[in-house]
Design a protein around this motif. Structure first.
Motif, PDB file in Angstrom:
ATOM      1  N   CYS A  71       0.816  -0.709   0.145  1.00 59.03           N
ATOM      2  CA  CYS A  71       0.180  -0.201   0.012  1.00 59.03           C
ATOM      3  C   CYS A  71       0.837   1.528  -0.145  1.00 59.03           C
ATOM      4  N   THR A  72       0.038   2.542  -0.246  1.00 56.89           N
ATOM      5  CA  THR A  72       1.189   3.693  -0.302  1.00 56.89           C
ATOM      6  C   THR A  72       0.442   4.083   0.535  1.00 56.89           C
ATOM      7  N   PHE A  73       1.627   4.505   1.636  1.00 54.85           N
ATOM      8  CA  PHE A  73       0.523   5.112   3.684  1.00 54.85           C
ATOM      9  C   PHE A  73       1.003   6.930   3.194  1.00 54.85           C
ATOM     10  N   VAL A  74      -0.353   7.076   3.498  1.00 55.11           N
ATOM     11  CA  VAL A  74      -0.262   8.692   3.087  1.00 55.11           C
ATOM     12  C   VAL A  74      -0.422   8.840   4.553  1.00 55.11           C
ATOM     13  N   PHE A  75       0.807  10.674   5.588  1.00 55.18           N
ATOM     14  CA  PHE A  75       0.752  10.323   5.994  1.00 55.18           C
ATOM     15  C   PHE A  75       1.281  12.678   6.044  1.00 55.18           C
ATOM     16  N   THR A  76       0.689  13.004   7.168  1.00 55.21           N
ATOM     17  CA  THR A  76       1.824  14.529   7.137  1.00 55.21           C
ATOM     18  C   THR A  76       2.778  14.678   7.848  1.00 55.21           C
ATOM     19  N   ASN A  77       3.691  15.102   6.967  1.00 53.50           N
ATOM     20  CA  ASN A  77       5.169  14.962   7.421  1.00 53.50           C
ATOM     21  C   ASN A  77       5.459  16.284   8.739  1.00 53.50           C
ATOM     22  N   GLN A  78       6.688  16.333   9.609  1.00 51.98           N
ATOM     23  CA  GLN A  78       6.641  17.234  10.191  1.00 51.98           C
ATOM     24  C   GLN A  78       6.944  18.302   9.274  1.00 51.98           C
ATOM     25  N   GLU A  79       6.505  19.050   7.875  1.00 51.34           N
ATOM     26  CA  GLU A  79       6.745  20.198   7.552  1.00 51.34           C
ATOM     27  C   GLU A  79       5.290  20.219   7.649  1.00 51.34           C
ATOM     28  N   GLY A  80       4.303  19.949   7.618  1.00 52.85           N
ATOM     29  CA  GLY A  80       3.010  20.006   7.207  1.00 52.85           C
ATOM     30  C   GLY A  80       2.358  19.340   5.823  1.00 52.85           C
ATOM     31  N   TRP A  81       3.476  19.081   5.444  1.00 45.41           N
ATOM     32  CA  TRP A  81       2.850  18.013   4.094  1.00 45.41           C
ATOM     33  C   TRP A  81       2.552  16.750   4.173  1.00 45.41           C
ATOM     34  N   ALA A  82       2.014  17.046   2.679  1.00 51.97           N
ATOM     35  CA  ALA A  82       1.133  15.734   2.752  1.00 51.97           C
ATOM     36  C   ALA A  82       2.294  14.821   2.028  1.00 51.97           C
ATOM     37  N   SER A  83       3.185  13.563   2.746  1.00 50.94           N
ATOM     38  CA  SER A  83       3.968  12.538   2.075  1.00 50.94           C
ATOM     39  C   SER A  83       3.303  11.367   2.015  1.00 50.94           C
ATOM     40  N   GLY A  84       4.843  10.299   1.557  1.00 51.85           N
ATOM     41  CA  GLY A  84       3.691   9.147   1.652  1.00 51.85           C
ATOM     42  C   GLY A  84       4.798   8.258   0.945  1.00 51.85           C
ATOM     43  N   VAL A  85       5.483   6.587   1.140  1.00 54.03           N
ATOM     44  CA  VAL A  85       6.048   5.858   1.273  1.00 54.03           C
ATOM     45  C   VAL A  85       4.695   4.373   0.999  1.00 54.03           C
TER      46      VAL A  85
END
Length: 168
Positions: free
Chosen positions: A32-46
């Motif tokens: 899956c792509t795990f989508v989260f908010t990073n420390q800078e407030g940007w949407a990110s995914g792994v």
């Protein structure tokens, strides 16, 4: 308006992934792509390997990684799962919205890692368990609360790219 999948792709409401097709996708896929908010407030995914177990999805990571820190800051995450790399026909995807909990408890980690290894390395689960049993390992439990978006190209006429399925 034209015929969806043959003349245009404007109205895809009728092409959502049904409950049975969603279950088929989740069973066939392992990533899956795990989508989260990073420390800078940007949407990110792994991209991560997942385990579906008792109504939750589970992933594993090393404590301190960007996605673990993201969940600590904001537990609202999404999982995006497609049929890419599976034998399922067409293009299928589901985006699930929910909340995540980081587990550091040794008993929970051992139980999930054991299930994870048997699902993803059935030929030698013990080798995978050894690999995943690192000191800073965590498991993340994802509780889905909604299907945000889904798509099933097999529900449209033609091949979904303007052509026919017969190749003519």
């Amino acid at each position: 308006m034209g015929r969806t999948g043959q003349d245009d792709l404007e109205d895809l409401r009728g092409l959502r992934l049904g409950r049975d097709a969603q279950a088929e996708l989740l069973d066939a896929q392992t990533e899956c792509t795990f989508v989260f908010t990073n420390q800078e407030g940007w949407a990110s995914g792994v991209v991560m390997t997942y385990l579906q177990h008792e109504g939750s999805f589970w992933v594993t990571a090393v404590d301190g990684r960007i996605h673990v820190r993201g969940v600590e800051k904001d537990p609202r995450v999404s999982l995006v799962i497609s049929n890419a790399g599976t034998s399922l026909e067409g293009r299928r995807m589901v985006s699930l919205r929910g909340t995540a909990i980081i587990h550091r408890d040794a008993e929970v980690k051992a139980r999930i890692i054991d299930r994870f290894a048997h699902r993803h390395q059935p030929g030698d689960p013990e080798a995978f368990i050894r690999l995943l049993s690192s000191p800073n390992r965590v498991v993340i439990q994802f509780h889905p609360t909604a299907v945000a978006v889904s798509h099933d190209s097999t529900r449209m006429p033609g091949d979904g790219r303007g052509g026919s399925t017969s190749g003519s």
